[in-house]
Scaffold this motif. Structure first.
Motif, PDB file in Angstrom:
ATOM      1  N   ILE A 116     -12.049  -4.575   0.961  1.00  0.00           N
ATOM      2  CA  ILE A 116     -11.775  -3.514  -0.019  1.00  0.00           C
ATOM      3  C   ILE A 116     -11.243  -2.279   0.693  1.00  0.00           C
ATOM      4  N   HIS A 117     -11.807  -1.943   1.823  1.00  0.00           N
ATOM      5  CA  HIS A 117     -11.298  -0.820   2.620  1.00  0.00           C
ATOM      6  C   HIS A 117      -9.883  -1.128   3.118  1.00  0.00           C
ATOM      7  N   VAL A 118      -9.672  -2.345   3.588  1.00  0.00           N
ATOM      8  CA  VAL A 118      -8.348  -2.759   4.077  1.00  0.00           C
ATOM      9  C   VAL A 118      -7.317  -2.670   2.956  1.00  0.00           C
ATOM     10  N   GLN A 119      -7.663  -3.135   1.760  1.00  0.00           N
ATOM     11  CA  GLN A 119      -6.734  -3.076   0.625  1.00  0.00           C
ATOM     12  C   GLN A 119      -6.405  -1.631   0.268  1.00  0.00           C
ATOM     13  N   SER A 120      -7.387  -0.750   0.355  1.00  0.00           N
ATOM     14  CA  SER A 120      -7.160   0.671   0.067  1.00  0.00           C
ATOM     15  C   SER A 120      -6.213   1.279   1.089  1.00  0.00           C
ATOM     16  N   ALA A 121      -6.424   0.956   2.356  1.00  0.00           N
ATOM     17  CA  ALA A 121      -5.544   1.457   3.415  1.00  0.00           C
ATOM     18  C   ALA A 121      -4.130   0.900   3.252  1.00  0.00           C
ATOM     19  N   GLU A 122      -4.023  -0.332   2.789  1.00  0.00           N
ATOM     20  CA  GLU A 122      -2.698  -0.937   2.581  1.00  0.00           C
ATOM     21  C   GLU A 122      -1.910  -0.173   1.515  1.00  0.00           C
ATOM     22  N   HIS A 123      -2.573   0.275   0.488  1.00  0.00           N
ATOM     23  CA  HIS A 123      -1.899   1.084  -0.537  1.00  0.00           C
ATOM     24  C   HIS A 123      -1.269   2.319   0.097  1.00  0.00           C
ATOM     25  N   LYS A 124      -2.037   2.996   0.934  1.00  0.00           N
ATOM     26  CA  LYS A 124      -1.525   4.218   1.581  1.00  0.00           C
ATOM     27  C   LYS A 124      -0.386   3.878   2.534  1.00  0.00           C
ATOM     28  N   ARG A 125      -0.470   2.738   3.226  1.00  0.00           N
ATOM     29  CA  ARG A 125       0.603   2.320   4.134  1.00  0.00           C
ATOM     30  C   ARG A 125       1.894   2.041   3.362  1.00  0.00           C
ATOM     31  N   LEU A 126       1.779   1.393   2.220  1.00  0.00           N
ATOM     32  CA  LEU A 126       2.967   1.098   1.411  1.00  0.00           C
ATOM     33  C   LEU A 126       3.601   2.374   0.868  1.00  0.00           C
ATOM     34  N   LEU A 127       2.783   3.344   0.489  1.00  0.00           N
ATOM     35  CA  LEU A 127       3.327   4.637   0.076  1.00  0.00           C
ATOM     36  C   LEU A 127       4.099   5.278   1.226  1.00  0.00           C
ATOM     37  N   PHE A 128       3.510   5.239   2.417  1.00  0.00           N
ATOM     38  CA  PHE A 128       4.175   5.798   3.598  1.00  0.00           C
ATOM     39  C   PHE A 128       5.528   5.134   3.841  1.00  0.00           C
ATOM     40  N   LEU A 129       5.578   3.815   3.795  1.00  0.00           N
ATOM     41  CA  LEU A 129       6.838   3.111   4.068  1.00  0.00           C
ATOM     42  C   LEU A 129       7.936   3.530   3.097  1.00  0.00           C
ATOM     43  N   GLN A 130       7.591   3.645   1.811  1.00  0.00           N
ATOM     44  CA  GLN A 130       8.598   4.045   0.829  1.00  0.00           C
ATOM     45  C   GLN A 130       9.010   5.503   1.021  1.00  0.00           C
ATOM     46  N   LEU A 131       8.064   6.370   1.293  1.00  0.00           N
ATOM     47  CA  LEU A 131       8.415   7.778   1.533  1.00  0.00           C
ATOM     48  C   LEU A 131       9.275   7.917   2.784  1.00  0.00           C
ATOM     49  N   ARG A 132       8.976   7.142   3.793  1.00  0.00           N
ATOM     50  CA  ARG A 132       9.797   7.175   5.006  1.00  0.00           C
ATOM     51  C   ARG A 132      11.225   6.736   4.694  1.00  0.00           C
ATOM     52  N   ARG A 133      11.394   5.702   3.875  1.00  0.00           N
ATOM     53  CA  ARG A 133      12.744   5.257   3.477  1.00  0.00           C
ATOM     54  C   ARG A 133      13.483   6.368   2.737  1.00  0.00           C
ATOM     55  N   ILE A 134      12.794   7.026   1.838  1.00  0.00           N
ATOM     56  CA  ILE A 134      13.442   8.106   1.084  1.00  0.00           C
ATOM     57  C   ILE A 134      13.787   9.254   2.022  1.00  0.00           C
ATOM     58  N   ALA A 135      12.896   9.576   2.958  1.00  0.00           N
ATOM     59  CA  ALA A 135      13.165  10.639   3.935  1.00  0.00           C
ATOM     60  C   ALA A 135      14.373  10.282   4.813  1.00  0.00           C
ATOM     61  N   GLU A 136      14.502   9.012   5.174  1.00  0.00           N
ATOM     62  CA  GLU A 136      15.688   8.563   5.927  1.00  0.00           C
ATOM     63  C   GLU A 136      16.946   8.797   5.100  1.00  0.00           C
ATOM     64  N   GLN A 137      16.901   8.425   3.822  1.00  0.00           N
ATOM     65  CA  GLN A 137      18.057   8.612   2.935  1.00  0.00           C
ATOM     66  C   GLN A 137      18.394  10.092   2.779  1.00  0.00           C
ATOM     67  N   ALA A 138      17.375  10.940   2.856  1.00  0.00           N
ATOM     68  CA  ALA A 138      17.588  12.384   2.737  1.00  0.00           C
ATOM     69  C   ALA A 138      18.113  12.993   4.036  1.00  0.00           C
ATOM     70  N   GLY A 139      18.194  12.184   5.097  1.00  0.00           N
ATOM     71  CA  GLY A 139      18.720  12.670   6.365  1.00  0.00           C
ATOM     72  C   GLY A 139      17.709  13.373   7.245  1.00  0.00           C
ATOM     73  N   ALA A 140      16.424  13.139   7.021  1.00  0.00           N
ATOM     74  CA  ALA A 140      15.392  13.798   7.828  1.00  0.00           C
ATOM     75  C   ALA A 140      15.546  13.416   9.295  1.00  0.00           C
ATOM     76  N   ALA A 141      15.398  14.399  10.159  1.00  0.00           N
ATOM     77  CA  ALA A 141      15.486  14.154  11.599  1.00  0.00           C
ATOM     78  C   ALA A 141      14.352  13.239  12.057  1.00  0.00           C
ATOM     79  N   ASP A 142      13.184  13.397  11.480  1.00  0.00           N
ATOM     80  CA  ASP A 142      12.021  12.566  11.794  1.00  0.00           C
ATOM     81  C   ASP A 142      11.443  12.063  10.470  1.00  0.00           C
TER      82      ASP A 142
END
Length: 192
Positions: A116-142
Motif C-alpha cells: 500500500i505504501h509502494v502503491q502510494s509512492a508510485e502515484h507520486k512518481r507517475l505525477l513527477f514523470l508527467q510534470l517532468r515531460r511538461i517541463a521539458e516541453q516548456a523548455g525548462a533548463a532542469d
C-alpha cells in the motif's frame, strides 16, 4: 455498459476509505455502505489490503487523468504547469475534499516496502514523470528539478488545504510556482 460488481465495490469503497480512512473502516462498514455482501467482497478480494490496493489504483488513474486533462486545457506547456494549481483550487473547493488519499495511505501504512505504501509512492512518481515531460516541453533548463519543486508546492498546498488554516493555499502555491516557472523556462516566444 454496466459496471461489474467488482468495479462497483471498488468505486464505493474508494468513497468510504477516502472519507473515513483505511484502518478505521472495517469490512462490516464496507458491507453496510456498499450494499455488497462479505461473500461477494471476499470473492473478489482475499484481504482488505487487496481491496485497498484496487482502490488506490483506481484513484491514481482517475486523479491523474483529471489533473492532466485540466492542465492541458490551459494551452502551451508553460501555462499547463501553472494551471496545475488552478485545478487544485477546484478540487479543494469541492464538497468531498479530504486531502490526498495517497498521503493518508502512506501514513497509515508507513513501512516503505508495504504494498500500500509502494502503491502510494508510485502515484507520486507517475505525477513527477508527467510534470517532468511538461517541463521539458516548456523548455525548462532542469525539467526534473522544476517538476520536483512544483510537486513540493502541490503537496504543501494539499496539506494546507486539508488543515484549513489558509484562505487560498492553491493560489498561494501558484504564485510561488509562477516565479519558479519564469526562472526555469525561457519566456514564451523565445528559443530554448
Amino acid at each position: 455498459m454496466r459496471p461489474s460488481k467488482r468495479d462497483e465495490l471498488v468505486r464505493k469503497a474508494l468513497e468510504t476509505f477516502y472519507r473515513d480512512g483505511f484502518h478505521a473502516t472495517g469490512m462490516d462498514q464496507l458491507v453496510a455502505e456498499t450494499g455488497i455482501s462479505k461473500t461477494t467482497m471476499f470473492k473478489h478480494f482475499r484481504r482488505k489490503e487487496d481491496l485497498i490496493l484496487a482502490v488506490l489504483r483506481l484513484r491514481d488513474e482517475d486523479f491523474r487523468n483529471w489533473l492532466f486533462r485540466r492542465m492541458a486545457q490551459a494551452g502551451p506547456a508553460r501555462a499547463q504547469l501553472a494551471a496545475m494549481f488552478d485545478a487544485l483550487a477546484e478540487w479543494f473547493a469541492g464538497p468531498g475534499f479530504r486531502s490526498c488519499m495517497f498521503i493518508k495511505a502512506a501514513s497509515e501504512y508507513p513501512d516503505p516496502v508495504h504494498p500500500i505504501h509502494v502503491q502510494s509512492a508510485e502515484h507520486k512518481r507517475l505525477l513527477f514523470l508527467q510534470l517532468r515531460r511538461i517541463a521539458e516541453q516548456a523548455g525548462a533548463a532542469d525539467p526534473a528539478g522544476l517538476a520536483r519543486a512544483l510537486l513540493l508546492l502541490k503537496e504543501g498546498a494539499i496539506v494546507t488545504a486539508h488543515l484549513g488554516h489558509e484562505a487560498d493555499p492553491a493560489g498561494d502555491a501558484k504564485s510561488v510556482a509562477e516565479v519558479l516557472i519564469a526562472g526555469a523556462c525561457p519566456p514564451p516566444g523565445t528559443v530554448a
